[in-house]
Write a protein that holds these residues in place. Structure first.
Motif, PDB file in Angstrom:
ATOM      1  N   ILE A   1       0.851  -1.180   0.000  1.00 51.86           N
ATOM      2  CA  ILE A   1       0.000   0.000   0.000  1.00 51.86           C
ATOM      3  C   ILE A   1       0.892   1.236   0.000  1.00 51.86           C
ATOM      4  N   LEU A   2       0.562   2.217  -0.827  1.00 52.76           N
ATOM      5  CA  LEU A   2       1.297   3.473  -0.839  1.00 52.76           C
ATOM      6  C   LEU A   2       0.583   4.497   0.032  1.00 52.76           C
ATOM      7  N   GLY A   3       1.286   5.044   1.014  1.00 51.07           N
ATOM      8  CA  GLY A   3       0.739   6.108   1.841  1.00 51.07           C
ATOM      9  C   GLY A   3       1.320   7.439   1.397  1.00 51.07           C
ATOM     10  N   ILE A   4       0.466   8.423   1.068  1.00 49.91           N
ATOM     11  CA  ILE A   4       0.950   9.698   0.537  1.00 49.91           C
ATOM     12  C   ILE A   4       0.397  10.868   1.345  1.00 49.91           C
ATOM     13  N   TRP A   5       1.236  11.866   1.569  1.00 49.21           N
ATOM     14  CA  TRP A   5       0.882  13.061   2.335  1.00 49.21           C
ATOM     15  C   TRP A   5       0.529  14.250   1.462  1.00 49.21           C
ATOM     16  N   HIS A   6       1.031  14.275   0.237  1.00 48.42           N
ATOM     17  CA  HIS A   6       0.949  15.472  -0.603  1.00 48.42           C
ATOM     18  C   HIS A   6       0.305  15.108  -1.947  1.00 48.42           C
ATOM     19  N   PRO A   7      -0.572  15.990  -2.472  1.00 51.44           N
ATOM     20  CA  PRO A   7      -1.247  15.661  -3.739  1.00 51.44           C
ATOM     21  C   PRO A   7      -0.318  15.515  -4.931  1.00 51.44           C
TER      22      PRO A   7
ATOM     23  N   ILE B   1       3.213   5.174 -12.346  1.00 46.56           N
ATOM     24  CA  ILE B   1       4.382   4.302 -12.158  1.00 46.56           C
ATOM     25  C   ILE B   1       4.032   3.018 -11.408  1.00 46.56           C
ATOM     26  N   LEU B   2       3.155   3.118 -10.414  1.00 47.07           N
ATOM     27  CA  LEU B   2       2.766   1.947  -9.613  1.00 47.07           C
ATOM     28  C   LEU B   2       1.236   1.813  -9.605  1.00 47.07           C
ATOM     29  N   PRO B   3       0.634   1.638 -10.767  1.00 46.34           N
ATOM     30  CA  PRO B   3      -0.832   1.602 -10.835  1.00 46.34           C
ATOM     31  C   PRO B   3      -1.442   0.349 -10.222  1.00 46.34           C
ATOM     32  N   TYR B   4      -0.606  -0.651  -9.909  1.00 41.76           N
ATOM     33  CA  TYR B   4      -1.118  -1.871  -9.299  1.00 41.76           C
ATOM     34  C   TYR B   4      -1.108  -1.799  -7.774  1.00 41.76           C
ATOM     35  N   LEU B   5      -0.730  -0.639  -7.192  1.00 34.84           N
ATOM     36  CA  LEU B   5      -0.747  -0.474  -5.742  1.00 34.84           C
ATOM     37  C   LEU B   5      -1.808   0.549  -5.348  1.00 34.84           C
ATOM     38  N   PRO B   6      -2.648   0.238  -4.368  1.00 35.77           N
ATOM     39  CA  PRO B   6      -3.643   1.201  -3.906  1.00 35.77           C
ATOM     40  C   PRO B   6      -2.987   2.354  -3.163  1.00 35.77           C
ATOM     41  N   ARG B   7      -3.658   3.488  -3.154  1.00 38.65           N
ATOM     42  CA  ARG B   7      -3.149   4.709  -2.535  1.00 38.65           C
ATOM     43  C   ARG B   7      -3.976   5.065  -1.298  1.00 38.65           C
ATOM     44  N   TYR B   8      -3.284   5.306  -0.205  1.00 43.64           N
ATOM     45  CA  TYR B   8      -3.916   5.810   1.017  1.00 43.64           C
ATOM     46  C   TYR B   8      -3.393   7.217   1.271  1.00 43.64           C
TER      47      TYR B   8
END
Length: 380
Positions: free
Chosen positions: A210-216, A225-232
């Motif tokens: 899972i990718l955790g992101i703080w900034h838009p 680049i990583l379309p097979y990983l969900p974004r949190y």
């Protein structure tokens, strides 16, 4: 989870206790560093951005029913209440304690290595000095050790993936907190290269990351680049989450005190109606763990996965009894200043100031991106 210096497979229905792991905590060599690490500066080229064919527009969580389910527990920087945070020992201990996942933080070194560390600089938790992105792994960061015993080295990204690939940890997820100091394209390109270097990554690793992101500014690069990983989206502010992330992320990792507010209750309903997952951080108190159980959210992030395991067993044994509110349930929030609006709003404002100072303004053009999850095989 805060950055201020101070898979997804369908969940299985039913409540199943995981057996105790026999995985030993690794014994790691003591530091051979004799002083502060020297600073280095290296100019690196960002890796190429790859294109993927996405599946039909579809929220991967639409298949989840609206029924209550017990939250998962993701070990915050491992089992950081017991071992030095973000170390192999801490990750292994979280798995032994029965954590359903590991939450960790990622940075890029000057020589293009991915390391798991919270702060952008070394001094708070280690015997080193300086900024990680200005220091090479080879000859410098490899010798840094934690000041907290047992003294541990900084782990590379590959080391946590190898822990996940052990048979006893085959169902453990990895929530990667992508620090705002990183360049998104370079970071996601390096993650892609590492993940796809493992045999069988399409089934053994990708569904659990899972990718955790703080900034838009991380949204579009993550999708391409990583379309097979969900974004949190990780946040202390529900207004920011709604404005910048709600339509472009699959889930939200939100500070517990914010979720416990009246607006937090509205947000939880909004997420339920839209099939979005919620993760609460950092949840270490038993009553707060039970409250997360009452909410029925996706997961809790805790420094103490061993404590959550005991709570989970109580819920599995008798859900109604374990989650029945007590007098403490109603009184405790009023006795702790962290639960008051002015306190968590102050922290949210400080966090936003930090994020925009390091990553630029949030008010950037955000292209329409797909919430579909690409098949890993599309990258081959």
């Amino acid at each position: 989870m805060s950055m201020i210096p101070n898979d997804i497979p369908e969940p299985k229905k039913g409540l199943i206790s995981r057996p105790e792991s026999t995985l030993p905590t690794p014994v790691l060599s003591p530091s051979n560093s004799i002083g502060p690490s020297p600073a280095f500066s290296t100019v690196l080229q960002s890796p190429a951005v790859s294109e993927f064919e996405l599946e039909q527009e579809q929220n991967p969580f639409d298949k989840i029913d609206d029924g209550w389910r017990i939250p998962e527990c993701w070990g915050h920087r491992g089992a950081s209440a017991s071992f030095p945070e973000n170390t192999k020992a801490s990750f292994v201990e979280a798995c032994k304690a029965g954590a359903d996942g590991i939450e960790t933080d990622i940075h890029i070194t000057a020589d293009n290595q991915l390391v798991l560390f919270h702060d952008p600089e070394l001094h708070r938790t280690t015997d080193g000095q300086g900024l990680i992105h200005k220091l090479p792994w080879k000859g410098v960061l490899e010798h840094v050790r934690t000041t907290k015993a047992p003294h541990q080295p900084i782990p590379k990204f590959t080391e946590v993936l190898e822990i996940l690939l052990k048979p006893e940890n085959i169902n453990v997820k990895l929530n990667i907190d992508c620090k705002v100091e990183n360049d998104p394209a370079k970071l996601f390109g390096l993650i892609k290269d590492v993940v796809e270097s493992y045999n069988g990554w399409e089934t053994k690793l990708a569904p659990r990351l899972i990718l955790g992101i703080w900034h838009p500014k991380f949204i579009a690069p993550a999708c391409s680049i990583l379309p097979y990983l969900p974004r949190y989206a990780i946040s202390m502010s529900l207004s920011q989450t709604r404005k910048y992330f709600f339509e472009n992320c699959h889930g939200f990792s939100i500070m517990y005190e914010v979720l416990a507010s009246s607006d937090g209750a509205k947000f939880r309903k909004e997420c339920q109606s839209k099939g979005k997952w919620i993760c609460a951080w950092t949840v270490n108190e038993k009553e707060e763990m039970r409250q997360c159980g009452r909410w029925g959210i996706r997961s809790v992030i805790s420094d103490k996965p061993d404590v959550w395991r005991r709570i989970r067993k109580e819920i599995e044994s008798d859900r109604a009894k374990a989650l029945k509110p007590t007098l403490q349930s109603y009184i405790l929030p009023f006795l702790q200043t962290k639960n008051y609006w002015f306190q968590y709003q102050r922290l949210a404002n400080e966090e936003t100031e930090y994020l925009e100072r390091e990553g630029g303004t949030f008010d950037i053009p955000i292209p329409v991106v797909s919430l579909g999850i690409a098949k890993p095989s599309d990258s081959m």
